[in-house]
Design a protein around this motif. Sequence first.
Motif: not given
Lengths: 348, 320
Positions: B16, B29-31, B147-151, B192, B225-228, B232
């Motif tokens: 990052l 950045l915040s959700p 986990v499903r890695d969208i990449a 990832t 969630k893992t995303a926030w 990674t």
Amino acid sequence: VWSGWGNLGSAGGGFATTPSMIVQSNGNTVITAIGADGNLYLDWQSSSGVWSGWGNLGNAGGGLGPIISIPPPPAACTNCCLNYADSGGGANPQAVFAPNSTNTLYAYCENQNTGQVVPCNVSLSTTYYQYTNGHFHNNPPPPVSTVSPNSGYTGNYSNFEMPVTITTTQVGQIESLSVSDDDNGSAIHYDYGIGYLGLVYIDNSNIFYQTGGNKTNHGDNTWNHYMTVNAATGLQRAADFYINFYNPGQKVCINDMALPIGGKFDVCWSSAIGCTDKNGDLIVKPWDSPHISHDQGTAADVAAVVGQCPKNYIVNLNVFKQACINIGGSLSANTITEGNHVHCRWPN
Amino acid sequence: MFLKTISIALAFMSILGAQVPGIKTVASLSPVPLWPQDGDITRLPKGQYVFYDPPSGEYVVYYAGNTTNSQSAQPTLLRFGTHALVDPKTEFAVASTDNGAFRYTYNISNGSNARQAIQRMSMLIYSDSTPRTSQATWTANVGSSTVRDIAAPTMSAATIDWTPNASSQSIAPGNTVTGFTVDSTSRPGFTTVVFRGATQSSEYSPAAVASLPNDVQEQVAHVFKTAWDTKTGLVIGPRFSKDASQSEIAQNFLFGIQSLIRDEKLDSSSPFIQSTVRLLSAQLESSDPVAKNANNLMLSEAKTGLEAMIANALQTALTQ
């Protein structure tokens, strides 16, 4: 309270087999039997209680083969290699925003040691990763989500936080948002996806034969065979029915479904693809093809053309269409035959 | 085990974005909206129940009760710590072994400006591999992936979860833990890694907010969630089966290279990067196999370090 026995009649000069019955998850009851004329007949009752009357599905391959009892509706697909684990989706490492959606995030600056929020000038931009989600073409490049505002002084906002809106496009892909602290030159990058989670992969199996990959630049067959769990289960039921009752021994040839995280299924991006409209005129619509019902993983094209399928895997389009609707629970108004394939579509 | 080294260089990569020495503030950045820093909660946005409080590193749940009966309702105020205040940096290496498998090695550092120690590291791997893992003070568990890695959406994934044997062995800010190894028959590719920090605040659990309305619970679940709630990154790891398609491999390496260019770990003008991107892009657009002599070309152009590591991994993935 039981209604007592009612007479549904018969068809085909009387039945040669004992009728079989299943109850679909939507409450419909389906009865099938083979008539003395060798044709397959089907009668179904909707959840409202109305029976459709016996329909003749014909026969194939020189007549019907040995009868195999239809398997129970699958709680999870046991013989079509569906990976239901993929549908979990909720713990994916990256955030995922739906196509054509607006999403609010909050940009701010903080002391990196204490977390204290301080005002700063920020600028934001979006970019995309090339060749993700099966989009293996880049000319012209895909549209990218926009971020608004794309710069500002956070001191002008309550709490020193600047709300920003990401407006996504219809293209499912991986993108990245850059947030820069213009006062000292640091930046963060946040990757996110555009699309839908929860789609499952429909692999080659003992009932399905994949086709359609490597033809339209959405990659090989590992990229264009994703569906929602509901649609995948319905397709498997239809295929089970077709193979067990209509033409034992064959496989069902499955062409385009959806890309791994859905979004625009842009098959007509180049004139070389040869897409045409109903008048036969060439269609070139990069990142905006007419394949709209495949965007959310609720549709499957079952192919019936030599070249895409081995000869003995060609299905009777009309029979499979009825199997999708009456056995698989697809939408009757949107499940149609389109030239060389039947397009089965389930609710969103 | 005898290791036939295909690269002796340890690649270096941070997660990052680059850290600039001396910088005291960073963009973030915040959700969800920030919790009022002046304590004034009279202007909280309607319908918003979850906020982020950067100084404490906590998500704040504030629910004033049923609005139709607000005078008699007691507001609910809960705080749960985030796990994203880590600054992981990863060194990795891959070597082929004499039995046709691969040894993947990782050294993990936590930046000195991190506010939490790293207490968990999860790596996505190809699910059919049967990896053997080792590290002296951390224990690995291999399980099916949630986990499903969208990449890497076509990846059939499992997860290696590493956790320290004792809390004192987590990776504190400014520290490094070396010697995470994975022996696997799966071929190398970008994969990832998810890092989770140790919070001193209350831990979120769905049960802790079960008494609140569904829309409040959903807002809380979203930020955890893992995303926030993690950091990674990408590393080279056991990523591909022996029968992986060339399009999968090409897409994976193009994604990884683009990510490293964005993070300024790779130079987009380098001859190796340019020729590799051109080669893999052409492969994806044409679906033709990658030419064998192209691998040699890539290797000869790669600089030592990260470029050489990528070149070796790509050649291995495409040819073995």
